[in-house]
Design a protein around this motif. Sequence first.
Motif, PDB file in Angstrom:
ATOM      1  N   GLN A 281      -1.405  -5.848  -7.324  1.00  0.00           N
ATOM      2  CA  GLN A 281      -1.354  -7.244  -7.163  1.00  0.00           C
ATOM      3  C   GLN A 281      -2.347  -8.002  -6.406  1.00  0.00           C
ATOM      4  O   GLN A 281      -3.052  -8.951  -6.581  1.00  0.00           O
ATOM      5  CB  GLN A 281       0.055  -7.495  -6.497  1.00  0.00           C
ATOM      6  N   ILE A 282      -2.683  -7.202  -5.240  1.00  0.00           N
ATOM      7  CA  ILE A 282      -3.781  -7.916  -4.254  1.00  0.00           C
ATOM      8  C   ILE A 282      -5.130  -7.906  -5.019  1.00  0.00           C
ATOM      9  O   ILE A 282      -5.854  -9.248  -4.689  1.00  0.00           O
ATOM     10  CB  ILE A 282      -3.773  -7.126  -2.796  1.00  0.00           C
TER      11      ILE A 282
ATOM     12  N   LEU B 292       5.041   3.994  -5.374  1.00  0.00           N
ATOM     13  CA  LEU B 292       5.285   3.011  -6.482  1.00  0.00           C
ATOM     14  C   LEU B 292       4.950   1.529  -5.896  1.00  0.00           C
ATOM     15  O   LEU B 292       4.078   1.031  -6.558  1.00  0.00           O
ATOM     16  CB  LEU B 292       6.385   3.276  -7.425  1.00  0.00           C
ATOM     17  N   GLU B 293       5.738   1.419  -4.957  1.00  0.00           N
ATOM     18  CA  GLU B 293       5.344   0.026  -4.538  1.00  0.00           C
ATOM     19  C   GLU B 293       4.235  -0.210  -3.881  1.00  0.00           C
ATOM     20  O   GLU B 293       3.568  -1.117  -3.868  1.00  0.00           O
ATOM     21  CB  GLU B 293       6.655   0.026  -3.380  1.00  0.00           C
ATOM     22  N   HIS B 294       3.558   0.803  -3.095  1.00  0.00           N
ATOM     23  CA  HIS B 294       2.282   0.800  -2.667  1.00  0.00           C
ATOM     24  C   HIS B 294       1.379   0.394  -3.606  1.00  0.00           C
ATOM     25  O   HIS B 294       0.159  -0.429  -3.571  1.00  0.00           O
ATOM     26  CB  HIS B 294       1.936   1.846  -1.764  1.00  0.00           C
ATOM     27  N   VAL B 295       1.476   1.237  -4.747  1.00  0.00           N
ATOM     28  CA  VAL B 295       0.263   1.103  -5.818  1.00  0.00           C
ATOM     29  C   VAL B 295       0.407  -0.383  -6.431  1.00  0.00           C
ATOM     30  O   VAL B 295      -0.587  -1.102  -6.435  1.00  0.00           O
ATOM     31  CB  VAL B 295       0.652   2.095  -7.050  1.00  0.00           C
TER      32      VAL B 295
ATOM     33  N   SER C 236      -5.708  -7.990  -7.757  1.00  0.00           N
ATOM     34  CA  SER C 236      -5.756  -9.055  -9.126  1.00  0.00           C
ATOM     35  C   SER C 236      -6.056 -10.463  -8.443  1.00  0.00           C
ATOM     36  O   SER C 236      -6.626 -11.269  -9.076  1.00  0.00           O
ATOM     37  CB  SER C 236      -4.273  -9.020  -9.897  1.00  0.00           C
ATOM     38  N   SER C 237      -5.534 -10.780  -7.312  1.00  0.00           N
ATOM     39  CA  SER C 237      -5.215 -11.965  -6.593  1.00  0.00           C
ATOM     40  C   SER C 237      -6.671 -12.447  -5.909  1.00  0.00           C
ATOM     41  O   SER C 237      -7.150 -13.543  -5.769  1.00  0.00           O
ATOM     42  CB  SER C 237      -4.479 -12.123  -5.518  1.00  0.00           C
ATOM     43  N   LEU C 238      -7.520 -11.341  -6.006  1.00  0.00           N
ATOM     44  CA  LEU C 238      -8.641 -11.157  -5.388  1.00  0.00           C
ATOM     45  C   LEU C 238      -9.848 -11.480  -6.589  1.00  0.00           C
ATOM     46  O   LEU C 238     -11.194 -11.364  -6.459  1.00  0.00           O
ATOM     47  CB  LEU C 238      -9.367 -10.137  -4.565  1.00  0.00           C
ATOM     48  N   GLY C 239      -9.390 -11.452  -7.963  1.00  0.00           N
ATOM     49  CA  GLY C 239     -10.209 -11.639  -8.933  1.00  0.00           C
ATOM     50  C   GLY C 239     -10.821 -10.432  -9.648  1.00  0.00           C
ATOM     51  O   GLY C 239     -11.450 -10.641 -10.939  1.00  0.00           O
ATOM     52  N   PHE C 240     -10.028  -9.427  -9.448  1.00  0.00           N
ATOM     53  CA  PHE C 240     -10.201  -8.182 -10.169  1.00  0.00           C
ATOM     54  C   PHE C 240      -9.344  -7.892 -11.466  1.00  0.00           C
ATOM     55  O   PHE C 240      -8.017  -8.615 -11.377  1.00  0.00           O
ATOM     56  CB  PHE C 240     -10.318  -6.815  -9.301  1.00  0.00           C
TER      57      PHE C 240
END
Length: 248
Positions: free
Chosen positions: A191-192, A183-186, A194-198
């Motif tokens: 989050q990553i 769950l933490e990996h997902v 989303s930070s890239l614009g997705f």
Amino acid sequence: MNLQTFFLFHPKAALAFSGGVDSAYLLYAAKQMHCDLRAYFVQSQFQPEFELQDAQRFTEQLGIPLTVLPCDILQHPLVVENGPLRCYHCKTALFTALWERARMDGYPLLLDGTNASDRTDDRPGMRALEELEVRSPLRECGLTKADIRSLSKEAGLFTWDKPAYACLATRIPTGTSITAEQLEHVERSEQILSSLGFSDLRVRTENGSACLELPHPQFIRAVQLHQEIRTALSPYFKRVLLNLAPRD
């Protein structure tokens, strides 16, 4: 029946509040009708941190107290087992805890944000809510997701265009036991991205791989950033794949 009629007969209730479009509008509508609707956010390993942040932001804007109810959902073996009825067992555990707290706080009714667009047939989670006598005013009043987004936009609620978000457990294939690490990996991977614009994305897992589900307009960007994505997600997954069936 409309919401005004519903709250006329039920002016005091507890709400399972996720911070999403539906429960946010329900909470707003209840306040406009001067009802005593108390918001409860169940904080488990299945909810990402941003959902709690949105719930806190929304209730602060409305001036309504938010009760955060911690729940270690991974202590429930039938949930961790992740069988076909996982959602049933999860909802039963979470809403039983909610009912206990709501009754302790003096609330005789428990509501959720299910709307008239949500399918209720063959959904184990919905069966759990029915068994626990949880009411769904939006569905009972015939309000669809489109209706709720439109009404939320008119009301100036920041949640009006918030993408639908299923719990993190849905990223793990049925039959694969759920762990806190998965769950933490997902959550971290989403989050990553989303930070890239997705946006409006899912990172699903299987056999150590991450399979990205993206809206079609974001495919080109994923290809352009493929190396950056692979590098960023490499601490969590051996391979990163792109599902060519776009998210609706």
